[in-house]
Design an enzyme around this catalytic site. Structure first.
Site, PDB file in Angstrom:
ATOM      1  N   CYS A 176     -15.990  61.635 -13.442  1.00 54.36           N
ATOM      2  CA  CYS A 176     -16.389  60.306 -13.935  1.00 54.36           C
ATOM      3  C   CYS A 176     -15.475  59.860 -15.073  1.00 54.36           C
ATOM      4  CB  CYS A 176     -17.805  60.313 -14.492  1.00 54.36           C
ATOM      5  SG  CYS A 176     -19.020  61.082 -13.443  1.00 54.36           S
ATOM      6  N   ASP A 177     -15.323  60.712 -16.065  1.00 52.79           N
ATOM      7  CA  ASP A 177     -14.722  60.279 -17.327  1.00 52.79           C
ATOM      8  C   ASP A 177     -13.251  60.655 -17.476  1.00 52.79           C
ATOM      9  OD1 ASP A 177     -17.296  59.454 -17.821  1.00 52.79           O
ATOM     10  OD2 ASP A 177     -17.839  61.273 -18.912  1.00 52.79           O
TER      11      ASP A 177
ATOM     12  N   CYS B 213     -18.752  65.391 -17.128  1.00 49.80           N
ATOM     13  CA  CYS B 213     -18.334  64.976 -15.786  1.00 49.80           C
ATOM     14  C   CYS B 213     -16.860  64.575 -15.780  1.00 49.80           C
ATOM     15  CB  CYS B 213     -19.203  63.805 -15.313  1.00 49.80           C
ATOM     16  SG  CYS B 213     -18.756  63.236 -13.665  1.00 49.80           S
TER      17      CYS B 213
END
Ligand code: NAP
Length: 540
Positions: A365-366, A362
């Site tokens: 997200c990261d 992701c």
């Protein structure tokens, strides 16, 4: 035209704030937020926290915000060591926020205000029952990021636990961007990541019951078997899955007159919610995946009852179909499986062990954890290229590795890749991911010669397509295609009467617009079949 659109957007934002204010004004408990500030004008997160709190502070009579310096004696009393830290109603709870609640975390803050403001955890009966038995203390840490759409769910799980058992559960929500040193110390290279007394209890967002179970056990649990039946809900149609297919089906079914409920175990919106930018959904030249999903969810909520964070644990086909979730039992005349697809794994040695330690699925997200660092993006399709571009624009040093010498991605995306001079390793397979505690390098194999070389990297992002999520379907005897998708007819009927499918679980083009189209078709087909059941007609 553009101006009037902006005016429209501003108005709806104002309306939203008024709506929020009216709701927060009904709070029954006073919520006190203490904002510990560094006093360093260069601390960007202090400024962001201050701005957010100023917005919310004025919204409700029962909400107070006080700014304190780090050397205030209350810092030591409440265990505050860094700024910004927000402490919430310390007279009643032990909840701290290390960072600024912005982006996706703004949602967490709003939900938290409701939980604290009404003094009710909102935990399910199952979770409450488990938590009542908790013996001993749990110091929970949840690492989050403003760009992570999965994070609010996990943060709220922890907050609910802290409100239900303030005597036993303390919570720290830790923003990784404001606290990279803590993320480093805990090897939290992926969000959300949760710990109880420093033991890892969850990577990714968990359902509430799984989170509580894991927190109590000090280890990550994956299965939850409910031990009470909970309420029973009768409905005409139950939809499993809250991505574009399920959400669209909910709108169409309810508008056709069917009582409709939708169950989603994770985040509403499915894969789209983590897509950085969508540029091919009609009506939007360019829109963030999460923003698009939010519009769809709000729309679907106007019609159907949506049960988020609930996992389907059993399905009994019949008339009616009985579906048991982690919280209740649905009896439904028809069932739509819109269960979507999950990230495909590379299968390389090191991938699983280093997942969340530099291996990520992701980018939204990261990505922020890798600003200024080197990463390899694996894949050659639209997802890999979209996400490589997203990382590049965020300041990540990204290299694309693709197993062939031509990309599968659309020409438009390929051109952006070239225009931005993002390096591509052609004919390259990541055959191993290496590192002791976190990713340090990857072994790259030349697919033409078989020769390998080691490439130093801080992260490996994987976007190599999706595998259909069909375990529920398989368990109840739904026929699958040889490729593992749900086999269905032109009207989205499966081989089991009353059970239908839509979206990525049934294969096809896997576009947002096609998933939405399939959801609409399935809903119309279900409506027609419920009026005049094909399985009864067939028997005549
Ligand atoms: P995809 O289109 O199936 O592409 C997967 C890519 O990963 C391919 O390039 C494939 O290589 C590679 N791959 C597969 N298995 C691999 C392995 N074991 N090792 C190394 N490489 C591997 O998947 P996607 O990009 O995730 O897209 C999924 C669907 O979503 C598609 O229908 C796509 O159009 C859609 N999508 C659309 C957009 C958009 O329109 N903006 C954005 C994202 C996704 P080969 O090419 O050699 O097969």
């Amino acid at each position: 035209m553009a101006e009037s659109n902006q005016e429209g957007a501003r108005m709806s934002e104002d309306e939203m704030m008024t709506h929020l204010k009216n709701a927060l004004d009904r709070m029954t408990e006073t919520v006190r937020i203490y904002h510990f500030k560094a006093g360093d004008p260069g601390n960007m997160f202090d400024g962001l926290a201050e701005k957010t709190l100023a917005t919310f502070g004025g919204l409700a009579k029962k909400l107070s915000v006080e700014t304190l310096a780090l050397d205030d004696p209350r810092a030591a009393e409440w265990g505050v060591e860094r700024a910004p830290t927000l402490v919430f109603s310390p007279d009643r709870y032990r909840i701290k926020w290390l960072g600024a609640p912005v982006g996706e975390e703004g949602r967490t803050l709003v939900e938290m205000l409701f939980i604290l403001g009404f003094g009710q955890s909102g935990l399910s009966d199952q979770s409450t029952k488990m938590l009542e038995k908790l013996d001993g203390e749990r110091a929970v840490k949840v690492f989050v990021s403003p760009t992570c759409p999965y994070c609010p769910q996990q943060a709220i799980n922890a907050v609910r636990a802290a409100v239900a058992r303030p005597d036993a559960v303390s919570v720290e929500l830790i923003d990784i961007q404001a606290n990279p040193d803590l993320a480093d110390r805990y090897e939290a290279q992926s969000v959300p990541m949760s710990f109880a007394d420093d033991a890892l209890i969850g990577m990714g967002a968990q359902s509430e019951e799984i989170f509580i179970q894991s927190m109590i056990a000090f280890e990550e649990k994956r299965v939850f078997i409910p031990d009470i039946e909970g309420e029973r809900i009768e409905t005409d149609l139950l939809i499993v899955g809250g991505g574009p297919a399920g959400l669209t089906a909910a709108i169409y079914a309810k508008r056709a007159g069917l009582e409709t409920a939708l169950v989603e175990k994770g985040m509403l919106g499915g894969q789209v919610a983590t897509t950085p930018v969508v540029e091919n959904y009609p009506g939007f030249t360019s829109v963030g995946g999460k923003a698009l999903v939010d519009i769809m969810v709000t729309h679907a909520m106007e019609y159907a009852r949506i049960f988020q964070g609930e996992e389907v644990v059993a399905i009994k086909p019949g008339t009616p179909i009985e579906v048991t979730t982690s919280r209740r039992v649905f009896t439904a005349k028809s069932l739509l499986l819109a269960t979507g697809a999950t990230h495909r794994r590379l299968g390389a040695p090191g991938e699983e062990r280093l997942s969340g330690r530099g291996v990520s699925y992701c980018a939204t997200c990261d990505g922020p954890l890798f600003k200024g660092r080197r990463v390899i993006m694996v894949g050659g399709g639209n997802s890999a290229v979209t996400e490589a571009l997203y990382l590049f624009h965020m300041g990540v040093d990204v290299t694309l590795a693709h197993r062939r010498d031509t990309l599968r991605a659309q020409e438009y995306l390929v051109k952006s890749l070239t225009d931005n001079a993002i390096p591509v390793l052609w004919n390259s397979r990541v055959s191993e991911i290496r590192g002791k505690e976190r990713v340090e390098s990857a072994l790259i194999e030349d697919t033409r010669t078989g020769k390998t070389r080691t490439m130093a990297t801080d992260g490996v992002f994987i976007a190599i397509g999706y595998s259909p999520t069909t375990d529920l379907a398989e368990k109840i005897g739904v026929t699958l295609t040889p490729e593992g998708y749900i086999q269905r007819d032109a009207r989205h009927r499966t081989n089991i009467p009353g059970i239908y499918s839509a979206g990525d679980a049934e294969g096809g083009y896997k576009q947002i617009v096609t998933a939405a189209g399939q959801g609409a078709e399935a809903a119309m087909s279900i409506f027609e079949d419920l009026i005049n059941p094909y399985w009864k007609r067939a028997r005549k």
